[in-house]
Scaffold this active site. Structure first.
Site, PDB file in Angstrom:
ATOM      1  N   SER A  27       0.960  -1.394  -0.061  1.00 48.51           N
ATOM      2  CA  SER A  27      -0.063   0.005   0.185  1.00 48.51           C
ATOM      3  C   SER A  27       0.809   1.234   0.006  1.00 48.51           C
ATOM      4  O   SER A  27       2.042   1.256   0.391  1.00 48.51           O
ATOM      5  CB  SER A  27      -0.981   0.012   1.425  1.00 48.51           C
ATOM      6  OG  SER A  27      -1.460   1.235   1.405  1.00 48.51           O
TER       7      SER A  27
ATOM      8  N   TYR B  88      -3.590  -0.422   9.955  1.00 52.71           N
ATOM      9  CA  TYR B  88      -3.385  -0.796   8.621  1.00 52.71           C
ATOM     10  C   TYR B  88      -1.922  -0.623   8.049  1.00 52.71           C
ATOM     11  O   TYR B  88      -1.171  -1.479   7.570  1.00 52.71           O
ATOM     12  CB  TYR B  88      -4.367  -0.057   7.731  1.00 52.71           C
ATOM     13  CG  TYR B  88      -4.259  -0.361   6.498  1.00 52.71           C
ATOM     14  CD1 TYR B  88      -4.845  -1.628   5.885  1.00 52.71           C
ATOM     15  CD2 TYR B  88      -3.787   0.333   5.559  1.00 52.71           C
ATOM     16  CE1 TYR B  88      -4.735  -2.180   4.499  1.00 52.71           C
ATOM     17  CE2 TYR B  88      -3.699  -0.258   3.860  1.00 52.71           C
ATOM     18  CZ  TYR B  88      -4.166  -1.186   3.686  1.00 52.71           C
ATOM     19  OH  TYR B  88      -4.364  -1.662   2.217  1.00 52.71           O
TER      20      TYR B  88
END
Length: 269
Positions: free
Chosen positions: A161, A174
């Protein structure tokens, strides 16, 4: 004097030869790909893309209806399992092998982003988020690596990500897990690449999926995100197809331990 026709034919033959080589390099025909989180979003698109290029796809997720929707009439199978349960990777391995499959492409796309501020996230959600996004990719890949070693060919593709390298609001759990994914990818490469197994990661920017629906449903937010890229637009799932096939095929045979940002240049600005 008119140019000899042979030159034109030669160019045509060269173009056809190059096209044939390209198809061979990027081909996944005859391969078997296991995709976690394969029932929706990026995982679902990845599964469809690999199937489009001739791979047998093994979809893994919790929602049977979603998995079957993605699978459709494609060559493959759906495996319904909660990967966060204790011993899930071992159970998945037995389910897959008992059906006679030996995946040589593993795509770890299952994930969750609770979008909670550091002051609000509790221990249970922290543990769940980190386990699914970071622990599960290793535990799943580890089970299937021995068969890849035996054939001297394998591909592990993790989903990283932009939060692997940048901090975003309400993304502490996250982001911590996705930061770990880039190092896990390097460590997988160090451990397994001498056996013909490459390990790489794709780090998508903002793409319209179920997980990002709230962002794209707000035109102002979507426009702001687009303005932060070098290209001036947000991603479309089709933008992932080329990088995916590059890493999953022989085209990327000498690429390992790398994370490729597919974000329209957002991390470059």
């Amino acid at each position: 004097m008119p140019a000899p026709q042979m030159c034109v034919c030669g160019n045509i033959f060269q173009e056809k030869a190059l096209a044939s080589v390209s198809r061979g390099l990027f081909s996944v025909s005859g391969k078997t790909a296991l995709i976690t989180g394969g029932g929706s979003g990026i995982g679902g698109f990845i599964a469809q893309s690999l199937a489009d290029e001739g791979a047998t796809i093994l979809l893994v997720g919790r929602r049977e209806d979603k998995l079957k929707e993605v699978l459709g009439a494609r060559d493959g199978r759906a495996f319904v399992i909660d990967l966060c349960q204790a011993g899930a990777s071992e159970r998945l391995f037995k389910m897959v092998t008992n059906c006679g499959h030996k995946p040589n492409i593993i795509v770890n796309a299952a994930g969750i982003n609770p979008r909670l501020h550091a002051d609000k996230i509790d221990e249970e959600m922290w543990t769940y988020t980190v386990h699914l996004n970071l622990n599960v990719p290793f535990l799943v890949a580890q089970k299937f690596v021995p068969a890849m070693k035996a054939s001297s060919w394998g591909r592990v593709i993790n989903i990283a990500s932009m939060q692997s390298s940048r901090a975003f609001p309400n993304g502490i759990s996250y982001g911590a897990a996705k930061g770990g994914i880039t190092q896990l990818t390097r460590a997988m490469a160090e451990a397994w690449s001498t056996h013909g197994i490459t390990a790489n990661a794709l780090a998508p920017g903002f793409f319209p999926t179920d997980l990002t629906a709230a962002l794209f449903d707000d035109p102002k937010t979507a426009a702001d995100l687009a303005s932060r890229t070098a290209m001036g637009r947000n991603g479309e799932l089709e933008d992932l197809r080329g990088p995916l096939l590059f890493l999953a095929s022989n085209a990327g045979a000498y690429i390992t331990g790398q994370t490729i940002n597919v974000d329209g240049g957002m991390t470059a600005k």
